[in-house]
Scaffold this active site. Structure first.
Site, short mmCIF file in Angstrom:
data_model
loop_
_atom_site.label_atom_id
_atom_site.label_comp_id
_atom_site.label_asym_id
_atom_site.label_seq_id
_atom_site.Cartn_x
_atom_site.Cartn_y
_atom_site.Cartn_z
N HIS A 137 -9.93 -0.46 0.73
CA HIS A 137 -9.42 0.85 0.33
C HIS A 137 -7.92 0.99 0.56
O HIS A 137 -7.32 0.24 1.33
CB HIS A 137 -10.17 1.96 1.07
CG HIS A 137 -9.86 2.01 2.54
ND1 HIS A 137 -10.59 1.30 3.47
CD2 HIS A 137 -8.89 2.66 3.24
CE1 HIS A 137 -10.09 1.52 4.68
NE2 HIS A 137 -9.06 2.34 4.56
N HIS A 262 -1.03 0.37 1.24
CA HIS A 262 -1.50 -0.99 1.51
C HIS A 262 -3.03 -1.05 1.52
O HIS A 262 -3.70 -0.01 1.59
CB HIS A 262 -0.96 -1.48 2.86
CG HIS A 262 -1.38 -0.60 4.01
ND1 HIS A 262 -0.60 0.43 4.47
CD2 HIS A 262 -2.51 -0.59 4.78
CE1 HIS A 262 -1.21 1.03 5.49
NE2 HIS A 262 -2.37 0.43 5.68
#
Length: 311
Positions: A137, A262
């Site tokens: 995620h 990220h």
């Protein structure tokens, strides 16, 4: 006692024998087909799981009624469990395909090999302890806490904000490898930094998330300390600033935070040394840059329930 009925007719025996022959013939054909199929063929023949399947099993089984880091590889709970509080997280979820998982696994393994001489104890986030593939995620919020009476209103407001936005499904591409810590610096993560998408969807979604959370007095994600301090001075108070991080909707800025987004691939408990960071930066990232990650929904996990909002 019921009596067992025996046939007194040879024709019934013949019919039974014929049924046995047909059954054995069918089994041989099925066995022959299964042996001729490769493992890849058998996997590809299976239908994909429904999109919402993983949402139903997003929470792991609780094995203790208290926080016990020894049960979780030394990890400590960031938000203590309190009755009536609902840990909440907003994020973009990615379930890599088999060929994408091979690229990611190779990168994590090469990182472990490079750092084999260092006391880094890297734990992969690609699979569970039982070998089950885990979704990855991009976070759009910190781990925050909502009260029971806030849950419904928050979900409704966030859904409306997503529906009213012009954001459409979009694609992102990994760019570099790096190490980042959580806000408490109790864990460090090996991450893929994300290249800024052409229409800046990540910043747009982050603003929606931060603005929604601000209405419930929850801290924003990636809000710079400068803007927080400036807004607190404007209100004439800095009480509990570092811990609470609570500010009004007007304090949520529109700054470009593209360098913060990220996807975490692995974690460790100790801060990576400068040598470890240099070794990590030396890993070839071209295979990662070939990945194209598509997002068509945003998810909000409230307690153990995951809600999905389509873009």
């Amino acid at each position: 006692m019921a009596l067992v009925q025996y046939s007194d007719s040879d024709s019934e025996h013949e019919l039974d024998d014929e049924r046995v022959k047909i059954d054995l013939s069918t089994r041989k054909k099925l066995r022959g087909n299964s042996t001729s199929m490769t493992p890849a063929d058998s996997r590809s023949s299976l239908p994909p799981l429904p999109t919402g399947f993983h949402d139903l099993y997003a929470s792991s089984t609780r094995v203790s009624v208290r926080d016990d880091p020894s049960l979780h590889g030394g990890r400590k709970r960031v938000i203590p469990h309190v009755e009536g509080n609902w840990p909440t997280h907003i994020y973009l979820e990615w379930s890599p395909r088999r060929e994408e998982m091979e690229v990611l696994s190779d990168v994590v393994q090469r990182c472990k090999t490079k750092l084999a001489d260092d006391d880094s104890h890297i734990h992969s986030l690609l699979h569970s302890d039982l070998g089950v593939q885990l979704p990855l995620h991009i976070s759009l919020s910190r781990p925050v806490v909502l009260a029971t009476e806030q849950k419904h209103a928050f979900a409704e407001l966030f859904e409306n904000s997503i529906q009213e936005s012009p954001i459409k499904p979009f694609t992102v591409i990994p760019e570099t490898l790096d190490w980042v810590s959580n806000s408490e610096k109790t864990r460090w993560f090996l991450v893929m930094r994300i290249r800024k998408p052409p229409n800046d969807e990540l910043n747009a979604l982050l603003r929606i998330s931060n603005q929604t959370l601000a209405k419930f007095n929850q801290p924003s994600l990636y809000e710079s300390q400068t803007s927080i301090t400036r807004s607190s001075k404007k209100r004439g108070s800095n009480k509990n600033l570092s811990l609470a991080g609570k500010y009004s909707n007007d304090d949520v800025t529109s700054q470009d935070l593209s360098d913060r987004f990220h996807i975490s691939l692995a974690w460790c408990l100790d801060e990576p040394s400068l040598e470890i960071q240099e070794k990590t930066s030396g890993i070839d990232v071209k295979p990662l840059q070939s990945l194209k990650i598509i997002f068509n929904s945003v998810k909000a996990k409230i307690g153990n329930v995951v809600k999905s909002f389509n873009l």
